[in-house]
Design an enzyme around this catalytic site. Structure first.
Site, PDB file in Angstrom:
ATOM      1  N   GLY A  76      18.861  -1.112  34.320  1.00 44.98           N
ATOM      2  CA  GLY A  76      19.973  -0.164  34.439  1.00 44.98           C
ATOM      3  C   GLY A  76      20.947  -0.301  33.277  1.00 44.98           C
ATOM      4  N   GLY A  77      22.252  -0.256  33.588  1.00 47.12           N
ATOM      5  CA  GLY A  77      23.288  -0.344  32.545  1.00 47.12           C
ATOM      6  C   GLY A  77      23.191  -1.633  31.763  1.00 47.12           C
ATOM      7  N   LEU A  82       0.835  -1.203   0.000  1.00 44.70           N
ATOM      8  CA  LEU A  82       0.000   0.000   0.000  1.00 44.70           C
ATOM      9  C   LEU A  82       0.872   1.256   0.000  1.00 44.70           C
ATOM     10  CD1 LEU A  82      -2.848   1.308   0.387  1.00 44.70           C
ATOM     11  CD2 LEU A  82      -2.486   1.091   2.851  1.00 44.70           C
ATOM     12  N   ASN A  84       5.399   8.777  -1.720  1.00 43.46           N
ATOM     13  CA  ASN A  84       4.613  10.002  -1.512  1.00 43.46           C
ATOM     14  C   ASN A  84       3.215   9.739  -0.970  1.00 43.46           C
ATOM     15  OD1 ASN A  84       6.621  11.788  -2.474  1.00 43.46           O
ATOM     16  ND2 ASN A  84       6.114  11.199  -4.581  1.00 43.46           N
ATOM     17  N   GLU A  89       0.926   0.401   9.980  1.00 42.92           N
ATOM     18  CA  GLU A  89      -0.543   0.237   9.842  1.00 42.92           C
ATOM     19  C   GLU A  89      -1.312   1.390  10.467  1.00 42.92           C
ATOM     20  OE1 GLU A  89      -2.105  -3.697   9.957  1.00 42.92           O
ATOM     21  OE2 GLU A  89      -0.103  -4.529   9.651  1.00 42.92           O
ATOM     22  N   GLU A  99      -0.943   9.054  15.529  1.00 46.77           N
ATOM     23  CA  GLU A  99      -1.738  10.247  15.179  1.00 46.77           C
ATOM     24  C   GLU A  99      -2.963   9.834  14.339  1.00 46.77           C
ATOM     25  OE1 GLU A  99       1.567   9.973  14.883  1.00 46.77           O
ATOM     26  OE2 GLU A  99       2.314  11.521  16.235  1.00 46.77           O
TER      27      GLU A  99
HETATM   28  C1  LIG Z   1       9.074  -1.758   9.383  1.00 48.80           C
HETATM   29  C2  LIG Z   1       7.919  -1.263   8.571  1.00 48.80           C
HETATM   30  C3  LIG Z   1       7.055  -2.174   7.969  1.00 48.80           C
HETATM   31  C4  LIG Z   1       5.997  -1.731   7.165  1.00 48.80           C
HETATM   32  N1  LIG Z   1       5.219  -2.652   6.503  1.00 48.80           N
HETATM   33  C5  LIG Z   1       4.316  -2.202   5.593  1.00 48.80           C
HETATM   34  C6  LIG Z   1       3.619  -3.126   4.745  1.00 48.80           C
HETATM   35  O1  LIG Z   1       3.777  -4.343   4.860  1.00 48.80           O
HETATM   36  N2  LIG Z   1       2.765  -2.628   3.810  1.00 48.80           N
HETATM   37  C7  LIG Z   1       2.555  -1.286   3.642  1.00 48.80           C
HETATM   38  O2  LIG Z   1       1.799  -0.916   2.766  1.00 48.80           O
HETATM   39  N3  LIG Z   1       3.188  -0.393   4.443  1.00 48.80           N
HETATM   40  C8  LIG Z   1       4.066  -0.811   5.399  1.00 48.80           C
HETATM   41  N4  LIG Z   1       4.739   0.087   6.193  1.00 48.80           N
HETATM   42  C9  LIG Z   1       4.483   1.503   6.025  1.00 48.80           C
HETATM   43  C10 LIG Z   1       3.735   2.146   7.200  1.00 48.80           C
HETATM   44  O3  LIG Z   1       2.413   1.708   7.236  1.00 48.80           O
HETATM   45  C11 LIG Z   1       3.893   3.664   7.046  1.00 48.80           C
HETATM   46  O4  LIG Z   1       5.247   3.967   7.350  1.00 48.80           O
HETATM   47  C12 LIG Z   1       2.953   4.427   7.939  1.00 48.80           C
HETATM   48  O5  LIG Z   1       1.621   4.280   7.527  1.00 48.80           O
HETATM   49  C13 LIG Z   1       3.287   5.932   7.967  1.00 48.80           C
HETATM   50  O6  LIG Z   1       3.464   6.463   6.690  1.00 48.80           O
HETATM   51  P1  LIG Z   1       4.795   7.319   6.373  1.00 48.80           P
HETATM   52  O7  LIG Z   1       5.940   6.531   6.844  1.00 48.80           O
HETATM   53  O8  LIG Z   1       4.758   7.744   4.969  1.00 48.80           O
HETATM   54  O9  LIG Z   1       4.665   8.591   7.331  1.00 48.80           O
HETATM   55  P2  LIG Z   1       3.886   9.954   7.006  1.00 48.80           P
HETATM   56  O10 LIG Z   1       2.495   9.653   6.568  1.00 48.80           O
HETATM   57  O11 LIG Z   1       4.711  10.822   6.138  1.00 48.80           O
HETATM   58  O12 LIG Z   1       3.800  10.589   8.457  1.00 48.80           O
HETATM   59  C14 LIG Z   1       4.894  11.297   9.053  1.00 48.80           C
HETATM   60  C15 LIG Z   1       4.377  11.897  10.360  1.00 48.80           C
HETATM   61  O13 LIG Z   1       3.297  12.816  10.089  1.00 48.80           O
HETATM   62  C16 LIG Z   1       2.150  12.435  10.830  1.00 48.80           C
HETATM   63  N5  LIG Z   1       0.944  12.734  10.066  1.00 48.80           N
HETATM   64  C17 LIG Z   1       0.652  12.404   8.788  1.00 48.80           C
HETATM   65  N6  LIG Z   1      -0.581  12.809   8.467  1.00 48.80           N
HETATM   66  C18 LIG Z   1      -1.096  13.425   9.562  1.00 48.80           C
HETATM   67  C19 LIG Z   1      -2.335  14.056   9.873  1.00 48.80           C
HETATM   68  N7  LIG Z   1      -3.317  14.136   8.973  1.00 48.80           N
HETATM   69  N8  LIG Z   1      -2.495  14.567  11.121  1.00 48.80           N
HETATM   70  C20 LIG Z   1      -1.511  14.475  12.037  1.00 48.80           C
HETATM   71  N9  LIG Z   1      -0.317  13.884  11.816  1.00 48.80           N
HETATM   72  C21 LIG Z   1      -0.117  13.359  10.601  1.00 48.80           C
HETATM   73  C22 LIG Z   1       2.314  10.937  11.067  1.00 48.80           C
HETATM   74  O14 LIG Z   1       1.543  10.508  12.163  1.00 48.80           O
HETATM   75  C23 LIG Z   1       3.806  10.841  11.309  1.00 48.80           C
HETATM   76  O15 LIG Z   1       4.104  11.182  12.634  1.00 48.80           O
HETATM   77  C24 LIG Z   1       5.765  -0.337   7.025  1.00 48.80           C
HETATM   78  C25 LIG Z   1       6.606   0.583   7.664  1.00 48.80           C
HETATM   79  C26 LIG Z   1       7.679   0.139   8.417  1.00 48.80           C
HETATM   80  C27 LIG Z   1       8.583   1.180   9.046  1.00 48.80           C
END
Ligand SMILES: Cc1cc2nc3c(=O)[nH]c(=O)nc-3n(C[C@H](O)[C@H](O)[C@H](O)COP(=O)(O)OP(=O)(O)OC[C@H]3O[C@@H](n4cnc5c(N)ncnc54)[C@H](O)[C@@H]3O)c2cc1C
Length: 379
Positions: free
Chosen positions: A339-340, A125, A129, A363, A367
């Site tokens: 601790g350490g 998903l 961007n 997932e 926020e």
């Molecule tokens: C180890 C790992 C495994 C993953 N596995 C999968 C997978 O199997 N399949 C898949 O599709 N994805 C996967 N993901 C992706 C994951 O679901 C996304 O990283 C997550 O949804 C956040 O998207 P982003 O990283 O683009 O952060 P962004 O959306 O850019 O968010 C950055 C910050 O802005 C905040 N923010 C964004 N919009 C708002 C809003 N409207 N109001 C307030 N705050 C906001 C967020 O909470 C966050 O703190 C994985 C990620 C990791 C790190």
């Protein structure tokens, strides 16, 4: 109201605990160092029925529902959160969309091998961007001469290198906004599909996370999953179930923190007595035990609602939010209690802390969970 597990649920929990403690815990550190989990571990989990647990018997599942599944995810994650996330990604976001939205032919082709663990699944998903705002998907799918042509990339995908099949989203009807996104079933050997960079990560290092690349990826017309334009609704529904998986994973990590910190506090002597005799340490342990139990209860409630075919999205968000923040707090406290030693690699709690942080991000970030809950309140 009955808070007792059924006989069947207790047996599921025992099977998962025995497997996790005997066959996972002793190897978890080595897997983290090697940044991989041996393929045979997934095969064995398939033989034991782990992947079939949440699905009904009509499709070859074990009919244990999400309560049984949550019990299993907790036990596996208590021993290795890396295996826990691979397991949860396979079942609740990789396989579930095919079960929920697939045609009879698609289910016939894919569910058997996925439920038996002969194939692993991934869910594509997130894009560079389009993270929290997954409606901003940029990958495209065009129907041409009876075939779909997919172009674009997905990032941070769990099980990317391991999966035999991926459910991925793409824009089929530009200009229709969220109603222009559709889902596709992508076999890993589809022409034009490849796995890109594998990421180095803060934690969950044994779990596989990589990019997916679609470069004129050709799929047959019947690779479309569910309705054309239904992808947005589908992934929201998929993520609701997925959040129960992450909540259970978080409970497993929080329990592992307590498992490590409690015996340590009882045996570590300072100022002539075990540190567990100091109220400052007792209060940390009490909070860890209370919050872990509350997170577990909320996870089971969301699971029960889902199994009872009742609305569960808000409760799944609550369970995921509370459990993920609980496991981060529990991991911080566990390091503090040790601790350490807690800061050293030989002690497991530093790994738990690194692993826990993902639970507040994957997932749907914390926020986003608060936004889902607020929406459920009518805000
Ligand atoms: C180890 C790992 C495994 C993953 N596995 C999968 C997978 O199997 N399949 C898949 O599709 N994805 C996967 N993901 C992706 C994951 O679901 C996304 O990283 C997550 O949804 C956040 O998207 P982003 O990283 O683009 O952060 P962004 O959306 O850019 O968010 C950055 C910050 O802005 C905040 N923010 C964004 N919009 C708002 C809003 N409207 N109001 C307030 N705050 C906001 C967020 O909470 C966050 O703190 C994985 C990620 C990791 C790190």
């Amino acid at each position: 109201m009955d808070f007792e597990l059924s006989e069947e649920q207790r047996l599921t929990q025992k099977m998962a605990r025995d497997f996790a403690q005997k066959e996972v815990a002793p190897h978890a550190t080595e897997w983290e160092e090697k940044k991989a989990i041996p393929r045979e571990v997934f095969q064995h989990m398939g033989e034991l029925g782990f992947f079939a647990l949440p699905f009904p018997e009509e499709v070859g599942g074990l009919g244990a529902g999400y309560v049984g599944y949550a019990l299993a995810v907790e036990e596996v994650s208590r021993a290795s959160a890396s295996l826990g996330i691979s397991y949860a990604a396979h079942c609740s976001i990789g396989t579930s969309p095919i079960f929920l939205f697939g045609t009879e032919v698609q289910k016939e082709r894919w569910l058997g091998p996925l439920l038996r663990g002969e194939l692993l699944a991934a869910f594509g998903l997130t894009e560079p961007n389009a993270g929290s705002d997954a409606g901003g998907t940029e990958t495209t799918a065009v129907l041409k001469d009876g075939e779909w042509l997919l172009n674009g990339a997905k990032c941070f995908i769990t099980n990317a290198n391991l999966a035999g099949v991926i459910v991925a989203t793409a824009v089929t009807d530009k200009g229709r906004g969220s109603r222009g996104i559709s889902s596709f079933i992508v076999p890993a050997d589809a022409p034009g599909f490849s796995v890109g960079q594998t990421y180095g990560k803060l934690g969950l290092r044994a779990s596989d996370t990589a990019e997916l690349v679609f470069s004129d990826c050709r799929l047959p017309a019947d690779a479309l999953l569910g309705e054309r334009g239904g992808g947005f609704k589908q992934f929201l529904q998929t993520l609701d179930g997925g959040r129960i998986g992450i909540a259970a994973l978080s409970v497993g990590i929080a329990q592992a923190c307590l498992d490590a910190a409690l015996p340590y506090a009882k045996t570590r002597v300072q100022f002539g007595q075990p540190i567990s005799k100091f109220q400052a340490i007792q209060f940390k342990l009490a909070d860890m035990a209370m919050e872990t139990e509350l997170a577990r209860l909320m996870t089971h409630k969301a699971s029960w609602l889902k199994d009872s075919h009742l609305a569960f999205g808000r409760e799944a968000a609550m369970a995921k939010l509370y459990a993920s923040e609980t496991c981060v707090r529990a991991a911080l406290q566990a390091v503090q209690i040790l601790g350490g030693y807690g800061y050293m690699e030989e002690y497991l709690v530093e790994r738990y802390l690194r692993d826990a942080k993902l639970m507040e991000i994957g997932e749907g970030t914390s926020e986003i969970q608060r936004m889902v809950i607020a929406r459920g309140l009518g805000c």
